[in-house]
Design a protein around this motif. Structure first.
Motif, PDB file in Angstrom:
ATOM      1  N   UNK A 136       0.825  -1.200   0.000  1.00  0.00           N
ATOM      2  CA  UNK A 136       0.000   0.000   0.000  1.00  0.00           C
ATOM      3  C   UNK A 136       0.862   1.253   0.000  1.00  0.00           C
ATOM      4  N   UNK A 137       2.037   1.184   0.630  1.00  0.00           N
ATOM      5  CA  UNK A 137       2.854   2.365   0.893  1.00  0.00           C
ATOM      6  C   UNK A 137       4.187   2.303   0.158  1.00  0.00           C
ATOM      7  N   UNK A 138       4.560   3.414  -0.487  1.00  0.00           N
ATOM      8  CA  UNK A 138       5.900   3.573  -1.058  1.00  0.00           C
ATOM      9  C   UNK A 138       6.425   4.946  -0.649  1.00  0.00           C
ATOM     10  N   UNK A 139       7.740   5.069  -0.594  1.00  0.00           N
ATOM     11  CA  UNK A 139       8.381   6.292  -0.105  1.00  0.00           C
ATOM     12  C   UNK A 139       9.030   7.071  -1.236  1.00  0.00           C
ATOM     13  N   UNK A 198      -5.324   4.422  -1.583  1.00  0.00           N
ATOM     14  CA  UNK A 198      -6.670   4.281  -1.022  1.00  0.00           C
ATOM     15  C   UNK A 198      -7.556   3.416  -1.915  1.00  0.00           C
ATOM     16  N   UNK A 199      -7.076   3.116  -3.127  1.00  0.00           N
ATOM     17  CA  UNK A 199      -7.774   2.226  -4.059  1.00  0.00           C
ATOM     18  C   UNK A 199      -6.738   1.349  -4.758  1.00  0.00           C
ATOM     19  N   UNK A 200      -7.189   0.182  -5.225  1.00  0.00           N
ATOM     20  CA  UNK A 200      -6.265  -0.719  -5.917  1.00  0.00           C
ATOM     21  C   UNK A 200      -5.689  -0.086  -7.174  1.00  0.00           C
ATOM     22  N   UNK A 201      -6.527   0.551  -7.959  1.00  0.00           N
ATOM     23  CA  UNK A 201      -6.072   1.131  -9.210  1.00  0.00           C
ATOM     24  C   UNK A 201      -6.018   0.102 -10.331  1.00  0.00           C
ATOM     25  N   UNK A 202      -5.857   0.579 -11.545  1.00  0.00           N
ATOM     26  CA  UNK A 202      -5.934  -0.263 -12.734  1.00  0.00           C
ATOM     27  C   UNK A 202      -4.851  -1.333 -12.780  1.00  0.00           C
ATOM     28  N   UNK A 282      -3.025   6.413  11.182  1.00  0.00           N
ATOM     29  CA  UNK A 282      -2.112   5.337  10.780  1.00  0.00           C
ATOM     30  C   UNK A 282      -0.675   5.831  10.693  1.00  0.00           C
ATOM     31  N   UNK A 283       0.251   5.063  11.286  1.00  0.00           N
ATOM     32  CA  UNK A 283       1.656   5.436  11.242  1.00  0.00           C
ATOM     33  C   UNK A 283       2.143   5.377   9.798  1.00  0.00           C
ATOM     34  N   UNK A 284       2.970   6.335   9.409  1.00  0.00           N
ATOM     35  CA  UNK A 284       3.269   6.536   7.994  1.00  0.00           C
ATOM     36  C   UNK A 284       3.947   5.334   7.338  1.00  0.00           C
ATOM     37  N   UNK A 288      -1.736   0.873   8.337  1.00  0.00           N
ATOM     38  CA  UNK A 288      -2.624   0.594   7.209  1.00  0.00           C
ATOM     39  C   UNK A 288      -3.684   1.682   7.104  1.00  0.00           C
ATOM     40  N   UNK A 289      -3.824   2.262   5.922  1.00  0.00           N
ATOM     41  CA  UNK A 289      -4.870   3.239   5.641  1.00  0.00           C
ATOM     42  C   UNK A 289      -6.129   2.485   5.245  1.00  0.00           C
ATOM     43  N   UNK A 290      -7.159   2.540   6.108  1.00  0.00           N
ATOM     44  CA  UNK A 290      -8.339   1.696   5.974  1.00  0.00           C
ATOM     45  C   UNK A 290      -9.181   1.931   4.741  1.00  0.00           C
TER      46      UNK A 290
END
Length: 365
Positions: A136-139, A198-202, A282-284, A288-290
């Motif tokens: 879900x998360x990238x920096x 926040x969404x899966x995306x294509x 949510x911790x960065x 997890x962003x719900x």
């Protein structure tokens, strides 16, 4: 009519070939976990230290012998060199990043996939089950000089680039982290944006549709770890501090501990004055962003996949479960099960003594 910049066009083309967009930070929990999982599914190793571990070890060893201040300056400058120009926010695209992620994996049928929080133990879980992990998360990190002990100034500067990035990426949230304690050698020159989907995306949807077996299981990895943070705007969160020795509340106290730390580091300040937090969000890096959960569940219903949530409070909470799984598996295979593998962040992330083959566990979940 809008035209793409040459940089954006080239970045998109390279991502389609599996080349990492330059603005994604390399040495990070998410990118390292992704590469470790993908390399295992390709039947390869991710050696500790990256592509040139002996060289990295030699450089680290050499730096340790330098005078303390010189070593600090080199570390600070290395963070600046690995960061991107602030102008790169105009070229960041969620789908380009997702395309790079999915192109790390072999294109074949999987019995499931893990989606969500960054987590070291989850790498070993994915390896055991023979399935990919979609982060879900990238920096991304941006070059920007700032007094590390002036978090309000850092936030004010970051508002504009954060909004520029978000305007072109409706599926992302910016979780800005500023930690003048653990990241003290980097934050004087670098701003950290962790981008949460926040969404899966294509790209993620297409990958799952094309590579999952019928009735496959989507595991939502939901780390509930939170931090005292400030809601700057609809999709921009500012987090002062990060997981480590200090608790979230400690960063906001005018304590002798903080005063001594700042004095030892030559700061003109004796305490921090961060923006007032709105509560625990949510911790960065690990949280997890719900908002993503609803989209995954809807996608699963549409395509006949099952969803199983793996919910835990702290990043390390998943480790005992995965260790027990491996111990059981080793016993079933007649292998010694009394060994312990200890890892430290991304530097010892290694998959050892495992082979694919227990995907059948999914049938019983």
């Amino acid at each position: 009519m809008q035209f793409s910049s040459p940089y954006l066009t080239i970045t998109n083309q390279l991502a389609s070939l599996g080349v990492k967009p330059k603005y994604i930070t390399d040495l990070d929990s998410a990118t390292t976990a992704l590469r470790a999982t993908a390399k295992f599914l390709h039947g390869k190793e991710l050696r500790s230290g990256g592509f040139a571990p002996s060289l990295a070890a030699s450089i680290t060893d050499a730096v340790s012998y330098l005078p303390k201040e010189l070593g600090k300056n080199l570390s600070t400058r290395s963070g600046w060199l690995s960061a991107s120009s602030p102008n790169v926010v105009n070229d960041v695209r969620a789908e380009t990043m997702s395309q790079w992620v999915v192109n790390q994996y072999p294109q074949r049928r999987y019995p499931g996939a893990v989606i969500g929080s960054s987590n070291g133990a989850a790498v070993h879980l994915c390896a055991a089950l023979g399935i990919p992990w979609l982060p879900q998360t990238l920096l991304i990190s941006l070059r920007h000089p700032v007094d590390p002990d002036e978090p309000k100034q850092e936030l004010e500067w970051a508002k504009a680039p954060a909004q520029q990035l978000l305007a072109k990426n409706p599926d992302l949230c910016v979780y800005q982290m500023h930690d003048p304690n653990q990241d003290r050698l980097k934050v004087p020159r670098v701003t950290y944006f962790r981008l949460k989907r926040t969404r899966l995306g294509t790209q993620f949807q297409q990958f799952l549709q094309q590579n999952l077996e019928p009735g496959a299981t989507l595991f939502l990895l939901e780390c509930q770890y939170s931090w005292l943070s400030t809601q700057v705007s609809d999709r921009h969160v500012f987090q002062f501090g990060g997981k480590g020795k200090l608790a979230p509340d400690d960063y906001f106290q005018h304590s002798q501990q903080i005063a001594d730390f700042l004095q030892q580091n030559g700061s003109q300040h004796r305490y921090w004055e961060p923006p007032t937090p709105d509560g625990r969000l949510p911790e960065s890096e690990w949280g997890f962003e719900g908002a993503l959960r609803d989209d995954v569940e809807q996608f699963a219903r549409q395509h006949g996949f099952r969803v199983r949530r793996i919910v835990f409070d702290f990043p390390q909470d998943l480790s005992p479960l995965v260790a027990d799984l491996y111990r059981w598996w080793y016993r079933e295979r007649g292998l010694p099960s009394d060994c312990l593998l200890v890892e430290s962040f991304v530097y010892l992330l290694a998959l050892v003594g495992v082979t694919p083959g227990i995907s059948a566990i999914l049938d019983g979940i």
